[in-house]
Motif scaffolding. Sequence first.
Motif, PDB file in Angstrom:
ATOM      1  N   ASP A   1      37.401  12.368  59.163  1.00 15.05           N
ATOM      2  CA  ASP A   1      37.694  12.301  60.595  1.00 15.05           C
ATOM      3  C   ASP A   1      37.076  11.002  61.123  1.00 15.05           C
ATOM      4  OD1 ASP A   1      37.691  12.506  63.341  1.00 15.05           O
ATOM      5  OD2 ASP A   1      37.041  14.605  63.371  1.00 15.05           O
ATOM      6  N   ILE A   2      37.876  10.133  61.674  1.00 16.13           N
ATOM      7  CA  ILE A   2      37.328   8.827  62.081  1.00 16.13           C
ATOM      8  C   ILE A   2      36.492   8.901  63.360  1.00 16.13           C
ATOM      9  CG2 ILE A   2      39.183   7.555  60.908  1.00 16.13           C
ATOM     10  CD1 ILE A   2      40.091   6.782  63.862  1.00 16.13           C
TER      11      ILE A   2
ATOM     12  N   CYS B   1      43.673   6.509  60.049  1.00 20.01           N
ATOM     13  CA  CYS B   1      44.781   7.391  60.457  1.00 20.01           C
ATOM     14  C   CYS B   1      45.982   7.140  59.558  1.00 20.01           C
ATOM     15  CB  CYS B   1      45.145   7.134  61.920  1.00 20.01           C
ATOM     16  SG  CYS B   1      43.785   7.429  63.040  1.00 20.01           S
TER      17      CYS B   1
ATOM     18  N   ASN C   1      47.185   2.609  62.794  1.00 22.38           N
ATOM     19  CA  ASN C   1      48.282   3.070  63.658  1.00 22.38           C
ATOM     20  C   ASN C   1      47.907   4.484  64.050  1.00 22.38           C
ATOM     21  OD1 ASN C   1      50.609   3.570  65.062  1.00 22.38           O
ATOM     22  ND2 ASN C   1      51.835   4.020  63.243  1.00 22.38           N
TER      23      ASN C   1
ATOM     24  N   ALA D   1      49.212  13.936  65.341  1.00 22.91           N
ATOM     25  CA  ALA D   1      49.681  12.655  64.808  1.00 22.91           C
ATOM     26  C   ALA D   1      50.249  11.783  65.930  1.00 22.91           C
ATOM     27  CB  ALA D   1      50.749  12.875  63.741  1.00 22.91           C
TER      28      ALA D   1
ATOM     29  N   GLU E   1      42.220   9.767  56.487  1.00 25.97           N
ATOM     30  CA  GLU E   1      43.127  10.720  57.138  1.00 25.97           C
ATOM     31  C   GLU E   1      42.416  12.070  57.204  1.00 25.97           C
ATOM     32  OE1 GLU E   1      46.351  10.779  58.614  1.00 25.97           O
ATOM     33  OE2 GLU E   1      45.649  12.816  58.912  1.00 25.97           O
ATOM     34  N   ASN E   2      42.454  12.735  58.380  1.00 28.16           N
ATOM     35  CA  ASN E   2      41.711  13.996  58.475  1.00 28.16           C
ATOM     36  C   ASN E   2      42.584  15.247  58.432  1.00 28.16           C
ATOM     37  OD1 ASN E   2      42.819  13.924  61.051  1.00 28.16           O
ATOM     38  ND2 ASN E   2      41.004  14.802  62.023  1.00 28.16           N
TER      39      ASN E   2
HETATM   40  C1  LIG Z   1      50.733   7.968  64.345  1.00 30.85           C
HETATM   41  S1  LIG Z   1      50.301   8.726  62.829  1.00 30.85           S
HETATM   42  C2  LIG Z   1      50.291   7.275  61.806  1.00 30.85           C
HETATM   43  C3  LIG Z   1      50.326   7.508  60.349  1.00 30.85           C
HETATM   44  C4  LIG Z   1      50.421   6.219  59.513  1.00 30.85           C
HETATM   45  N1  LIG Z   1      49.364   5.302  59.864  1.00 30.85           N
HETATM   46  C5  LIG Z   1      51.750   5.557  59.718  1.00 30.85           C
HETATM   47  O1  LIG Z   1      51.838   4.566  60.455  1.00 30.85           O
HETATM   48  O2  LIG Z   1      52.736   6.033  59.139  1.00 30.85           O
HETATM   49  C6  LIG Z   1      48.576   9.060  63.111  1.00 30.85           C
HETATM   50  C7  LIG Z   1      47.828   9.732  61.964  1.00 30.85           C
HETATM   51  O3  LIG Z   1      46.453   9.835  62.366  1.00 30.85           O
HETATM   52  C8  LIG Z   1      45.908  11.033  61.867  1.00 30.85           C
HETATM   53  N2  LIG Z   1      44.705  11.332  62.673  1.00 30.85           N
HETATM   54  C9  LIG Z   1      44.648  11.798  63.946  1.00 30.85           C
HETATM   55  N3  LIG Z   1      43.375  11.948  64.343  1.00 30.85           N
HETATM   56  C10 LIG Z   1      42.601  11.539  63.300  1.00 30.85           C
HETATM   57  C11 LIG Z   1      41.189  11.467  63.096  1.00 30.85           C
HETATM   58  N4  LIG Z   1      40.339  11.843  64.069  1.00 30.85           N
HETATM   59  N5  LIG Z   1      40.735  11.011  61.917  1.00 30.85           N
HETATM   60  C12 LIG Z   1      41.591  10.646  60.926  1.00 30.85           C
HETATM   61  N6  LIG Z   1      42.951  10.693  61.059  1.00 30.85           N
HETATM   62  C13 LIG Z   1      43.432  11.131  62.231  1.00 30.85           C
HETATM   63  C14 LIG Z   1      47.051  12.020  62.029  1.00 30.85           C
HETATM   64  O4  LIG Z   1      46.859  13.163  61.227  1.00 30.85           O
HETATM   65  C15 LIG Z   1      48.247  11.147  61.624  1.00 30.85           C
HETATM   66  O5  LIG Z   1      48.494  11.260  60.241  1.00 30.85           O
END
Ligand SMILES: C[S@@+](CC[C@H](N)C(=O)[O-])C[C@H]1O[C@@H](n2cnc3c(N)ncnc32)[C@H](O)[C@@H]1O
Length: 282
Positions: A165-166, A114, A185, A207, A137-138
Amino acid sequence: MKQAQIEQTFQQELQSLIASGVWDPYGDFQAIVKKYVSSDEVLAESDVACFRADLKERANRIPLGHILGYSDFMDCRFVVGTGVFVPRQQSAMLLEWLKTRLPVASDAVIYDLCSGTGAIGISAWRQHRGTRVYCLENDETAYQYLCRNIHRLADEGSVVALNKDITDLSFFLDKRQSVDVVISNPPYVPEAESLLPEWEKHHPEKAIYSGKDGSEIIDASLRLAETVLKPGGTVIVEHGESQIAMVKDLFTRYQFESVFTHTDPLFSDQTGPAVMTLGTKK
Ligand SMILES: C[S@@+](CC[C@H](N)C(=O)[O-])C[C@H]1O[C@@H](n2cnc3c(N)ncnc32)[C@H](O)[C@@H]1O
Protein backbone atom coordinates in the motif's frame (compact mmCIF):
# COMPACT_ATOMS: atom_id res chain seq x y z
CA MET A 1 -19.40 -18.74 -41.31
CA LYS A 2 -16.92 -16.66 -43.33
CA GLN A 3 -15.71 -13.28 -42.04
CA ALA A 4 -17.65 -11.45 -44.79
CA GLN A 5 -20.95 -12.97 -43.62
CA ILE A 6 -20.43 -12.29 -39.93
CA GLU A 7 -21.32 -8.61 -39.96
CA GLN A 8 -24.50 -9.36 -41.94
CA THR A 9 -25.57 -12.25 -39.72
CA PHE A 10 -24.98 -10.32 -36.49
CA GLN A 11 -26.46 -7.01 -37.69
CA GLN A 12 -28.82 -6.89 -34.72
CA GLU A 13 -25.96 -7.30 -32.23
CA LEU A 14 -23.89 -4.68 -34.06
CA GLN A 15 -26.83 -2.26 -33.95
CA SER A 16 -27.18 -2.88 -30.18
CA LEU A 17 -23.49 -2.13 -29.80
CA ILE A 18 -23.89 1.15 -31.68
CA ALA A 19 -26.99 2.04 -29.65
CA SER A 20 -25.20 1.27 -26.36
CA GLY A 21 -22.95 4.31 -26.80
CA VAL A 22 -19.56 2.55 -26.89
CA TRP A 23 -17.11 4.92 -28.58
CA ASP A 24 -15.81 2.49 -31.21
CA PRO A 25 -18.55 -0.06 -31.96
CA TYR A 26 -17.04 -1.29 -35.27
CA GLY A 27 -13.57 -1.61 -33.76
CA ASP A 28 -14.95 -3.52 -30.76
CA PHE A 29 -17.03 -5.77 -33.02
CA GLN A 30 -13.98 -6.64 -35.09
CA ALA A 31 -11.85 -7.23 -31.97
CA ILE A 32 -14.45 -9.71 -30.69
CA VAL A 33 -14.67 -11.36 -34.15
CA LYS A 34 -10.88 -11.82 -34.02
CA LYS A 35 -11.20 -13.70 -30.72
CA TYR A 36 -13.14 -16.44 -32.54
CA VAL A 37 -12.22 -16.29 -36.20
CA SER A 38 -9.21 -18.40 -36.91
CA SER A 39 -6.70 -18.00 -39.69
CA ASP A 40 -9.00 -19.86 -42.08
CA GLU A 41 -11.53 -17.05 -41.45
CA VAL A 42 -14.31 -19.22 -40.13
CA LEU A 43 -16.56 -18.66 -37.14
CA ALA A 44 -17.41 -22.17 -35.97
CA GLU A 45 -21.05 -22.96 -35.24
CA SER A 46 -20.01 -24.06 -31.73
CA ASP A 47 -18.60 -20.56 -31.04
CA VAL A 48 -21.69 -18.60 -32.09
CA ALA A 49 -23.32 -18.58 -28.64
CA CYS A 50 -20.13 -17.33 -26.93
CA PHE A 51 -19.56 -14.75 -29.68
CA ARG A 52 -23.10 -13.46 -29.21
CA ALA A 53 -22.67 -13.37 -25.41
CA ASP A 54 -19.46 -11.33 -25.77
CA LEU A 55 -21.21 -8.79 -28.01
CA LYS A 56 -24.04 -8.59 -25.50
CA GLU A 57 -21.58 -7.96 -22.67
CA ARG A 58 -19.85 -5.22 -24.62
CA ALA A 59 -23.23 -3.58 -25.29
CA ASN A 60 -23.67 -3.72 -21.49
CA ARG A 61 -20.44 -1.69 -21.34
CA ILE A 62 -18.20 -4.41 -19.91
CA PRO A 63 -14.69 -3.20 -20.85
CA LEU A 64 -13.45 -4.73 -24.09
CA GLY A 65 -10.24 -5.94 -22.42
CA HIS A 66 -12.22 -7.84 -19.79
CA ILE A 67 -14.14 -9.63 -22.57
CA LEU A 68 -11.08 -10.44 -24.64
CA GLY A 69 -8.88 -11.34 -21.65
CA TYR A 70 -6.06 -9.19 -22.93
CA SER A 71 -5.12 -5.63 -23.75
CA ASP A 72 -2.40 -4.59 -26.17
CA PHE A 73 -0.20 -1.83 -24.80
CA MET A 74 3.07 -0.59 -26.28
CA ASP A 75 4.63 -3.70 -27.87
CA CYS A 76 3.00 -6.24 -25.56
CA ARG A 77 -0.20 -8.14 -24.90
CA PHE A 78 -1.11 -7.85 -21.20
CA VAL A 79 -3.42 -10.32 -19.50
CA VAL A 80 -6.41 -8.47 -18.01
CA GLY A 81 -9.81 -9.41 -16.61
CA THR A 82 -12.57 -8.48 -14.21
CA GLY A 83 -11.18 -6.72 -11.16
CA VAL A 84 -8.15 -5.10 -12.77
CA PHE A 85 -7.68 -1.77 -14.53
CA VAL A 86 -7.33 -2.08 -18.31
CA PRO A 87 -4.24 -0.09 -19.38
CA ARG A 88 -5.08 3.06 -21.38
CA GLN A 89 -3.20 4.25 -24.43
CA GLN A 90 -2.79 7.63 -22.68
CA SER A 91 -0.10 6.07 -20.49
CA ALA A 92 2.06 5.45 -23.56
CA MET A 93 2.84 9.19 -23.38
CA LEU A 94 4.69 8.63 -20.11
CA LEU A 95 6.73 5.81 -21.65
CA GLU A 96 7.51 7.84 -24.75
CA TRP A 97 8.82 10.58 -22.47
CA LEU A 98 10.92 8.09 -20.54
CA LYS A 99 12.36 6.76 -23.77
CA THR A 100 13.10 9.99 -25.60
CA ARG A 101 13.24 12.86 -23.13
CA LEU A 102 14.60 11.58 -19.83
CA PRO A 103 18.14 10.34 -19.44
CA VAL A 104 17.58 6.99 -17.68
CA ALA A 105 20.85 5.42 -16.49
CA SER A 106 21.36 1.88 -17.79
CA ASP A 107 21.29 0.52 -14.22
CA ALA A 108 18.57 2.83 -12.89
CA VAL A 109 16.10 1.79 -10.20
CA ILE A 110 12.51 2.58 -11.19
CA TYR A 111 9.34 2.43 -9.05
CA ASP A 112 6.00 1.98 -10.81
CA LEU A 113 3.39 2.96 -8.22
CA CYS A 114 -0.21 1.72 -8.45
CA SER A 115 0.97 -0.78 -10.99
CA GLY A 116 -2.27 -2.63 -11.85
CA THR A 117 -1.42 -5.15 -14.61
CA GLY A 118 2.13 -3.76 -14.64
CA ALA A 119 1.67 -2.28 -18.12
CA ILE A 120 3.72 0.84 -17.36
CA GLY A 121 6.45 -0.75 -15.21
CA ILE A 122 6.97 -3.75 -17.49
CA SER A 123 7.05 -1.53 -20.60
CA ALA A 124 9.56 0.77 -18.88
CA TRP A 125 11.81 -2.21 -18.22
CA ARG A 126 11.42 -3.51 -21.78
CA GLN A 127 12.71 -0.21 -23.13
CA HIS A 128 15.50 0.07 -20.53
CA ARG A 129 16.64 -3.53 -20.10
CA GLY A 130 19.42 -2.99 -17.59
CA THR A 131 17.17 -1.29 -15.07
CA ARG A 132 15.51 -2.79 -12.01
CA VAL A 133 11.79 -2.04 -11.79
CA TYR A 134 9.64 -2.42 -8.67
CA CYS A 135 5.89 -2.57 -9.34
CA LEU A 136 3.80 -1.63 -6.30
CA GLU A 137 0.15 -2.65 -6.08
CA ASN A 138 -2.05 -3.19 -3.02
CA ASP A 139 -5.14 -4.81 -4.51
CA GLU A 140 -5.02 -8.60 -4.32
CA THR A 141 -6.71 -9.24 -7.69
CA ALA A 142 -4.61 -6.65 -9.52
CA TYR A 143 -1.51 -8.10 -7.84
CA GLN A 144 -2.29 -11.54 -9.33
CA TYR A 145 -2.50 -10.03 -12.83
CA LEU A 146 0.71 -8.09 -12.17
CA CYS A 147 2.58 -11.30 -11.26
CA ARG A 148 1.22 -13.10 -14.33
CA ASN A 149 2.26 -10.30 -16.66
CA ILE A 150 5.75 -10.06 -15.17
CA HIS A 151 6.09 -13.82 -15.60
CA ARG A 152 4.96 -13.64 -19.24
CA LEU A 153 6.66 -10.46 -20.38
CA ALA A 154 9.69 -9.64 -18.25
CA ASP A 155 12.71 -11.06 -16.51
CA GLU A 156 11.46 -11.86 -13.01
CA GLY A 157 14.83 -11.00 -11.49
CA SER A 158 14.64 -7.49 -12.93
CA VAL A 159 10.96 -6.62 -12.55
CA VAL A 160 9.70 -7.24 -9.04
CA ALA A 161 6.05 -7.19 -7.90
CA LEU A 162 5.48 -5.78 -4.42
CA ASN A 163 2.08 -6.20 -2.80
CA LYS A 164 2.27 -2.87 -0.94
CA ASP A 165 0.00 0.00 0.00
CA ILE A 166 1.74 3.20 -1.08
CA THR A 167 0.03 5.24 1.63
CA ASP A 168 2.01 3.29 4.23
CA LEU A 169 5.61 4.50 4.20
CA SER A 170 6.95 2.06 6.80
CA PHE A 171 8.27 -0.45 4.21
CA PHE A 172 10.07 2.32 2.32
CA LEU A 173 11.83 4.18 5.12
CA ASP A 174 15.05 2.20 4.73
CA LYS A 175 14.94 2.77 0.94
CA ARG A 176 15.51 6.52 1.16
CA GLN A 177 17.39 8.04 -1.76
CA SER A 178 17.72 4.71 -3.58
CA VAL A 179 15.47 5.28 -6.60
CA ASP A 180 16.14 7.14 -9.86
CA VAL A 181 12.66 7.41 -11.36
CA VAL A 182 9.17 7.11 -9.86
CA ILE A 183 6.23 6.73 -12.24
CA SER A 184 2.59 6.58 -11.24
CA ASN A 185 -0.78 6.31 -12.90
CA PRO A 186 -2.81 6.40 -9.68
CA PRO A 187 -6.58 6.49 -9.23
CA TYR A 188 -7.33 10.21 -9.51
CA VAL A 189 -11.03 10.74 -10.22
CA PRO A 190 -12.97 12.86 -7.66
CA GLU A 191 -15.50 10.64 -5.89
CA ALA A 192 -18.61 12.48 -7.11
CA GLU A 193 -17.54 12.56 -10.76
CA SER A 194 -19.62 10.58 -13.22
CA LEU A 195 -17.73 8.48 -15.77
CA LEU A 196 -18.47 6.18 -18.68
CA PRO A 197 -19.91 2.88 -17.34
CA GLU A 198 -16.73 0.99 -18.28
CA TRP A 199 -14.98 2.84 -15.45
CA GLU A 200 -17.79 3.88 -13.12
CA LYS A 201 -19.52 0.46 -12.95
CA HIS A 202 -17.12 -2.15 -14.28
CA HIS A 203 -13.75 -1.26 -12.79
CA PRO A 204 -12.86 -1.60 -9.10
CA GLU A 205 -13.68 1.66 -7.34
CA LYS A 206 -10.22 1.85 -5.78
CA ALA A 207 -8.58 1.76 -9.21
CA ILE A 208 -10.49 4.86 -10.31
CA TYR A 209 -11.63 7.11 -7.46
CA SER A 210 -9.46 8.82 -4.90
CA GLY A 211 -11.25 10.99 -2.37
CA LYS A 212 -13.19 14.21 -2.72
CA ASP A 213 -10.99 15.98 -5.26
CA GLY A 214 -9.21 12.88 -6.58
CA SER A 215 -5.92 13.84 -4.92
CA GLU A 216 -5.45 11.23 -2.17
CA ILE A 217 -3.31 8.73 -4.08
CA ILE A 218 -1.56 11.43 -6.11
CA ASP A 219 -0.52 12.91 -2.77
CA ALA A 220 0.60 9.47 -1.52
CA SER A 221 2.59 8.93 -4.75
CA LEU A 222 4.44 12.20 -4.24
CA ARG A 223 5.07 11.53 -0.55
CA LEU A 224 6.59 8.17 -1.41
CA ALA A 225 8.57 9.65 -4.32
CA GLU A 226 9.93 12.34 -2.02
CA THR A 227 11.06 9.61 0.39
CA VAL A 228 12.74 7.19 -2.00
CA LEU A 229 14.10 9.34 -4.85
CA LYS A 230 17.77 10.19 -5.05
CA PRO A 231 18.55 13.91 -5.31
CA GLY A 232 18.04 14.80 -8.99
CA GLY A 233 15.62 11.86 -9.44
CA THR A 234 12.41 12.33 -11.42
CA VAL A 235 8.77 11.70 -10.54
CA ILE A 236 6.08 11.50 -13.22
CA VAL A 237 2.38 11.32 -12.33
CA GLU A 238 -0.59 10.94 -14.69
CA HIS A 239 -3.75 12.83 -13.75
CA GLY A 240 -6.85 14.57 -15.07
CA GLU A 241 -6.92 17.71 -17.19
CA SER A 242 -8.90 19.65 -14.59
CA GLN A 243 -6.37 18.83 -11.85
CA ILE A 244 -3.30 20.60 -13.26
CA ALA A 245 -3.20 23.46 -10.72
CA MET A 246 -3.95 21.16 -7.76
CA VAL A 247 -1.27 18.65 -8.82
CA LYS A 248 1.37 21.35 -9.38
CA ASP A 249 0.55 22.64 -5.93
CA LEU A 250 1.18 19.20 -4.44
CA PHE A 251 4.50 18.86 -6.30
CA THR A 252 5.55 22.21 -4.85
CA ARG A 253 4.43 21.23 -1.36
CA TYR A 254 6.76 18.19 -1.54
CA GLN A 255 9.49 20.54 -2.74
CA PHE A 256 9.98 19.06 -6.20
CA GLU A 257 11.76 21.36 -8.62
CA SER A 258 11.43 22.06 -12.37
CA VAL A 259 7.77 21.10 -12.15
CA PHE A 260 5.82 21.13 -15.40
CA THR A 261 2.74 19.54 -16.93
CA HIS A 262 2.67 17.94 -20.34
CA THR A 263 -0.51 17.28 -22.32
CA ASP A 264 -0.17 15.42 -25.58
CA PRO A 265 -3.03 15.15 -28.09
CA LEU A 266 -1.09 12.37 -29.87
CA PHE A 267 -1.88 10.04 -26.97
CA SER A 268 -5.34 11.38 -26.14
CA ASP A 269 -8.45 9.59 -27.42
CA GLN A 270 -12.24 9.64 -27.10
CA THR A 271 -11.90 8.39 -23.53
CA GLY A 272 -9.85 11.39 -22.43
CA PRO A 273 -6.73 13.49 -22.79
CA ALA A 274 -3.22 12.33 -21.87
CA VAL A 275 -1.91 14.55 -19.05
CA MET A 276 1.08 14.14 -16.74
CA THR A 277 3.14 16.30 -14.41
CA LEU A 278 6.86 15.87 -13.83
CA GLY A 279 9.23 17.12 -11.16
CA THR A 280 12.78 16.65 -9.92
CA LYS A 281 13.87 15.90 -6.35
CA LYS A 282 16.13 18.57 -4.86
C1 LIG B 1 -5.70 3.85 -12.47
S1 LIG B 1 -5.19 2.23 -12.03
C2 LIG B 1 -3.65 2.20 -12.93
C3 LIG B 1 -3.05 0.87 -13.14
C4 LIG B 1 -1.78 0.88 -14.01
N1 LIG B 1 -0.81 1.81 -13.48
C5 LIG B 1 -2.12 1.25 -15.42
O1 LIG B 1 -1.89 2.40 -15.83
O2 LIG B 1 -2.63 0.39 -16.14
C6 LIG B 1 -4.69 2.50 -10.35
C7 LIG B 1 -4.15 1.27 -9.61
O3 LIG B 1 -3.73 1.72 -8.31
C8 LIG B 1 -4.00 0.71 -7.36
N2 LIG B 1 -4.02 1.36 -6.03
C9 LIG B 1 -4.98 2.16 -5.51
N3 LIG B 1 -4.65 2.56 -4.27
C10 LIG B 1 -3.42 2.03 -4.02
C11 LIG B 1 -2.55 2.08 -2.89
N4 LIG B 1 -2.89 2.78 -1.79
N5 LIG B 1 -1.38 1.42 -2.96
C12 LIG B 1 -1.04 0.70 -4.06
N6 LIG B 1 -1.83 0.61 -5.17
C13 LIG B 1 -3.00 1.27 -5.13
C14 LIG B 1 -5.33 0.16 -7.82
O4 LIG B 1 -5.58 -1.11 -7.26
C15 LIG B 1 -5.13 0.16 -9.35
O5 LIG B 1 -4.60 -1.07 -9.78
